[in-house]
Design a protein around this motif. Structure first.
Motif, PDB file in Angstrom:
ATOM      1  N   LYS A   4     -64.390   2.112  -1.580  1.00  0.00           N
ATOM      2  CA  LYS A   4     -63.694   2.628  -0.400  1.00  0.00           C
ATOM      3  C   LYS A   4     -64.157   1.835   0.825  1.00  0.00           C
ATOM      4  N   LEU A   5     -63.207   1.273   1.573  1.00  0.00           N
ATOM      5  CA  LEU A   5     -63.547   0.480   2.756  1.00  0.00           C
ATOM      6  C   LEU A   5     -62.846   1.068   3.968  1.00  0.00           C
ATOM      7  N   LEU A   6     -63.413   0.835   5.154  1.00  0.00           N
ATOM      8  CA  LEU A   6     -62.746   1.221   6.396  1.00  0.00           C
ATOM      9  C   LEU A   6     -62.286  -0.062   7.074  1.00  0.00           C
ATOM     10  N   MET A   7     -60.998  -0.221   7.207  1.00  0.00           N
ATOM     11  CA  MET A   7     -60.475  -1.474   7.766  1.00  0.00           C
ATOM     12  C   MET A   7     -59.305  -1.238   8.709  1.00  0.00           C
ATOM     13  N   LYS A   8     -59.099  -2.217   9.571  1.00  0.00           N
ATOM     14  CA  LYS A   8     -57.927  -2.253  10.428  1.00  0.00           C
ATOM     15  C   LYS A   8     -56.755  -2.771   9.588  1.00  0.00           C
ATOM     16  N   GLY A   9     -55.547  -2.292   9.880  1.00  0.00           N
ATOM     17  CA  GLY A   9     -54.385  -2.661   9.063  1.00  0.00           C
ATOM     18  C   GLY A   9     -54.196  -4.157   8.903  1.00  0.00           C
ATOM     19  N   ASN A  10     -54.286  -4.897  10.005  1.00  0.00           N
ATOM     20  CA  ASN A  10     -54.086  -6.349   9.931  1.00  0.00           C
ATOM     21  C   ASN A  10     -55.159  -7.015   9.070  1.00  0.00           C
ATOM     22  N   ASP A  11     -56.413  -6.578   9.239  1.00  0.00           N
ATOM     23  CA  ASP A  11     -57.503  -7.145   8.440  1.00  0.00           C
ATOM     24  C   ASP A  11     -57.287  -6.835   6.960  1.00  0.00           C
ATOM     25  N   ALA A  12     -56.856  -5.602   6.691  1.00  0.00           N
ATOM     26  CA  ALA A  12     -56.640  -5.181   5.308  1.00  0.00           C
ATOM     27  C   ALA A  12     -55.560  -6.040   4.653  1.00  0.00           C
ATOM     28  N   MET A  13     -54.523  -6.330   5.406  1.00  0.00           N
ATOM     29  CA  MET A  13     -53.431  -7.145   4.855  1.00  0.00           C
ATOM     30  C   MET A  13     -53.925  -8.564   4.558  1.00  0.00           C
ATOM     31  N   ALA A  14     -54.713  -9.120   5.488  1.00  0.00           N
ATOM     32  CA  ALA A  14     -55.258 -10.468   5.274  1.00  0.00           C
ATOM     33  C   ALA A  14     -56.186 -10.487   4.064  1.00  0.00           C
ATOM     34  N   GLU A  15     -57.073  -9.505   3.982  1.00  0.00           N
ATOM     35  CA  GLU A  15     -58.009  -9.437   2.858  1.00  0.00           C
ATOM     36  C   GLU A  15     -57.237  -9.217   1.542  1.00  0.00           C
ATOM     37  N   GLY A  16     -56.201  -8.383   1.616  1.00  0.00           N
ATOM     38  CA  GLY A  16     -55.382  -8.133   0.425  1.00  0.00           C
ATOM     39  C   GLY A  16     -54.725  -9.416  -0.073  1.00  0.00           C
ATOM     40  N   ALA A  17     -54.267 -10.248   0.865  1.00  0.00           N
ATOM     41  CA  ALA A  17     -53.639 -11.516   0.470  1.00  0.00           C
ATOM     42  C   ALA A  17     -54.661 -12.441  -0.183  1.00  0.00           C
ATOM     43  N   VAL A  18     -55.869 -12.516   0.402  1.00  0.00           N
ATOM     44  CA  VAL A  18     -56.912 -13.386  -0.167  1.00  0.00           C
ATOM     45  C   VAL A  18     -57.279 -12.898  -1.571  1.00  0.00           C
ATOM     46  N   ARG A  19     -57.456 -11.587  -1.709  1.00  0.00           N
ATOM     47  CA  ARG A  19     -57.782 -11.036  -3.038  1.00  0.00           C
ATOM     48  C   ARG A  19     -56.652 -11.258  -4.022  1.00  0.00           C
ATOM     49  N   ALA A  20     -55.421 -11.387  -3.515  1.00  0.00           N
ATOM     50  CA  ALA A  20     -54.268 -11.632  -4.396  1.00  0.00           C
ATOM     51  C   ALA A  20     -54.139 -13.108  -4.746  1.00  0.00           C
ATOM     52  N   GLY A  21     -55.028 -13.934  -4.209  1.00  0.00           N
ATOM     53  CA  GLY A  21     -55.029 -15.345  -4.593  1.00  0.00           C
ATOM     54  C   GLY A  21     -54.530 -16.301  -3.526  1.00  0.00           C
ATOM     55  N   CYS A  22     -54.255 -15.789  -2.317  1.00  0.00           N
ATOM     56  CA  CYS A  22     -53.795 -16.666  -1.237  1.00  0.00           C
ATOM     57  C   CYS A  22     -54.883 -17.676  -0.882  1.00  0.00           C
ATOM     58  N   ARG A  23     -54.519 -18.967  -0.807  1.00  0.00           N
ATOM     59  CA  ARG A  23     -55.506 -19.991  -0.455  1.00  0.00           C
ATOM     60  C   ARG A  23     -55.021 -20.910   0.660  1.00  0.00           C
ATOM     61  N   PHE A  24     -53.915 -20.549   1.293  1.00  0.00           N
ATOM     62  CA  PHE A  24     -53.479 -21.324   2.461  1.00  0.00           C
ATOM     63  C   PHE A  24     -52.809 -20.372   3.447  1.00  0.00           C
ATOM     64  N   PHE A  25     -53.190 -20.500   4.706  1.00  0.00           N
ATOM     65  CA  PHE A  25     -52.569 -19.700   5.757  1.00  0.00           C
ATOM     66  C   PHE A  25     -52.298 -20.608   6.945  1.00  0.00           C
ATOM     67  N   ALA A  26     -51.096 -20.524   7.485  1.00  0.00           N
ATOM     68  CA  ALA A  26     -50.786 -21.195   8.747  1.00  0.00           C
ATOM     69  C   ALA A  26     -50.148 -20.161   9.655  1.00  0.00           C
ATOM     70  N   GLY A  27     -50.594 -20.095  10.890  1.00  0.00           N
ATOM     71  CA  GLY A  27     -50.034 -19.094  11.795  1.00  0.00           C
ATOM     72  C   GLY A  27     -50.257 -19.479  13.243  1.00  0.00           C
TER      73      GLY A  27
END
Lengths: 362, 254
Positions: A4-27
């Motif tokens: 169980k973690l306490l996170m901000k929505g945006n951080d959670a989405m970013a972490e979720g993407a990394v855990r899902a295998g995301c290895r490139f981000f441009a923004g």
């Protein structure tokens, strides 16, 4: 998984993407989604990936177009005006059948608008947004938990059908903190099979092309119609929704995202007063849960759509329910979040009107 | 019998669509020869532009991607960061690179992105039918400046090599031409050097090639070569604008 973690929505989405295998981000920075690129700027190098702060949203989405063409999981995020700029690249990705993943943390609009959470980008998200015939798989979370867990699902659907996939959140979801669990094991990108269209080293095979055009007469039509078959399959197989207390409901609330949370509060108050109310929450906005709403339309008195826009999803509700029951609208556009109390009042208006004419809309 | 010349392996044996006297065919061959000689074909990914060279993705014998107008350097950035072992080049015309894609061009150079750009400057828009380019010369006629480019109305031509040379991230910039055989040989050397710098991880390299468009210049192929010699060279002097042989790219991928 399980922690169980306490996170901000945006951080959670970013972490979720990394855990899902995301290895490139441009923004590119734009409020209220800045935590996503900020998080990725340290997290991706840590995970062996690459982060680029692009010079513009246009450049960012095209960096993603290039990265996705190599077959890796990648991501960009933005907020409303920035997504408008990204539409060029989203259309090209759709035309080139590239499975890109992006997030829109919606703010009030049109134009510069404001930085508060809103839902005015529904049409842009579910109708295409960029030029040409295409569809985007759209998921609408209503909690930090879903912000963290939807990126994986977006990748899987995007890759299976080779379509753009997006999380349509809003400023409130992006900024609020809640406990969450990542409900999937971390994906190691090395275990993912490289697709048979991915660009890179062509040793031992014919060279590959990625593009969105065919100038020969009739061929583009064939490409587009074939893509349409995949869209039909998505509509048949990938619909997601949540239904609460609709079994005996006279009035069913319909809302997505943070507006559905406000409806949840109203539902609780209404049920406490003995009112027969239910809540239907589309989780995929495209594909839209048409048949499920159509089934409800024959047994309820009316629907009450609550939207943080002038009323956009309400059109899809009317189409889905084929006007078999009155569809009322409670609209709070441009950065205003409705309260449970005001929704409760609308519920009572709808109950009073029964199966008759529509109640007046804000 | 001794074979002294052949089609480069990096160029597919297909009929190109270019007009007679167009420079694209020559430059395609130079790029392909450079890939062959450096032995990088099997790990090169090319970005084809919008415009006359849109079909470049059907001509090169390496993986290719076609993207939106002007976005080549951004697409190349995404590819390079995802596949750092690949050699990535973006092939662009003057409208593509110096007009709609100026932002992407300047910033990929500014980041010192380890990619190579092949920039074809023929002072006019080709595929859309002879409109004014950012590189159109003062007084030169185009369909959107039929009386000739007037700086009071249309502004001045943009010199890209000079502009990018001011950026710390750019490592190798050279302006070449293909209007004579001797210049073609020099252009080839520059293109090979640009790829070599990327192979060595030195960072952003770009070769500008002054080229011919007889169709839209409204003159014969021979006169188009003369136009490059007499009109374009004074505005766009040939030479090396940046060369940092000892440099290393600022960025890396995963």
């Amino acid at each position: 998984m399980g922690e169980k973690l306490l996170m901000k929505g945006n951080d959670a989405m970013a972490e979720g993407a990394v855990r899902a295998g995301c290895r490139f981000f441009a923004g590119y920075p734009i409020t209220p989604q800045n935590e996503v690129p900020e998080y990725m700027s340290w997290r991706l190098p840590q995970a062996g990936g690459s982060f680029v702060q692009a010079e513009s949203e246009v450049a960012a989405i095209n960096m993603l177009y290039g990265a996705a063409a190599t077959g890796i999981r990648c991501m960009t995020s933005s907020s409303s005006p920035g997504i408008s700029l990204k539409q060029e690249g989203i259309s090209y990705a759709a035309g080139a059948d590239l499975p890109i993943f992006f997030a829109n943390v919606v703010r009030g609009g049109p134009g510069l608008g404001n930085i508060a959470g809103a839902q005015g980008d529904y049409f842009q998200s579910v109708r295409g947004g960029g030029h040409g015939d295409y569809r985007t798989f759209v998921m609408a979370p209503d909690s930090v938990e879903e912000m963290g867990n939807f990126p994986l699902h977006c990748y899987e659907v995007a890759e299976k059908y080779r379509v753009p996939a997006m999380v349509l959140a809003d400023g409130v979801l992006g900024q609020m903190m809640e406990p969450l669990e990542f409900r999937f094991p971390q994906v190691d990108p090395k275990t993912l099979q490289s697709p048979d269209w991915a660009l890179g080293e062509c040793k031992g095979r014919k060279n590959r092309l990625v593009g969105s055009y065919d100038l020969s007469e009739g061929k583009l039509e064939v490409m587009t119609l074939n893509r349409g078959k995949r869209y039909a399959e998505i509509e048949a197989k990938e619909v997601m929704f949540e239904s609460r207390q609709c079994e005996d409901a006279q009035v069913v609330l319909i809302a997505y995202g943070i507006a559905a949370r406000a409806c949840g509060a109203a539902l609780k108050m209404a049920r406490a007063e003995g009112l027969k109310v239910g809540l239907f929450r589309p989780i995929t906005l495209w594909p839209f849960p048409k048949s499920q709403l159509r089934a409800l339309a024959d047994r309820v008195d009316s629907f009450l759509v609550v939207e943080m826009s002038m009323g956009q999803m309400v059109d899809d509700v009317r189409l889905a329910t084929e006007f078999r029951a009155p569809v009322h609208l409670h609209a709070r556009p441009s950065g205003v979040t409705p309260t449970g109390e005001e929704i409760l009042k609308r519920i009572k208006d709808a109950l009073k009107a029964g199966k008759g004419e529509r109640v007046c809309c804000k | 019998m001794l074979q002294v010349n052949k089609r480069p392996e990096s160029l597919l044996d297909v009929k190109m669509h270019y007009c007679p006297g167009c420079g694209h065919g020559i430059v395609h061959r130079l790029v392909a020869e450079a890939m062959d000689e450096l032995g990088i074909r099997e790990r090169t990914v090319g970005v084809a532009p919008v415009g006359c060279a849109v079909f470049a993705d059907h001509y090169f014998n390496c993986d290719m991607i076609q993207g939106p107008h002007g976005r080549g350097p951004a697409i190349a950035t995404g590819i390079k960061r995802s596949k750092p072992g690949c050699i990535v080049f973006s092939y662009q015309g003057d409208g593509d690179l110096a007009s709609i894609g100026m932002c992407e061009t300047v910033h990929s150079a500014g980041r010192g992105e380890n990619i190579t750009i092949i920039f074809i400057n023929n002072a006019i828009y080709g595929m859309t039918g002879g409109q004014m380019a950012p590189t159109t010369l003062i007084g030169q006629k185009a369909t959107t400046c039929p009386m000739g480019r007037d700086p009071q109305v249309n502004g001045y031509p943009i010199r890209v090599c000079e502009l990018l040379a001011t950026l710390d991230g750019s490592r190798y910039l050279e302006r070449t031409s293909i209007h004579t055989a001797a210049h073609v040989i020099k252009a080839k050397k520059a293109i090979k050097k640009a790829f070599q710098y990327q192979v060595e991880g030195k960072g952003f390299s770009m070769v500008e090639v002054l080229s011919t468009c007889p169709t839209n210049m409204g003159i014969s192929p021979l006169d188009a070569c003369k136009f490059v010699q007499e009109k374009m060279l004074p505005m766009y002097p040939l030479g090396v604008y940046k060369d940092v042989p000892g440099g290393k790219a600022n960025v890396s991928g995963n």
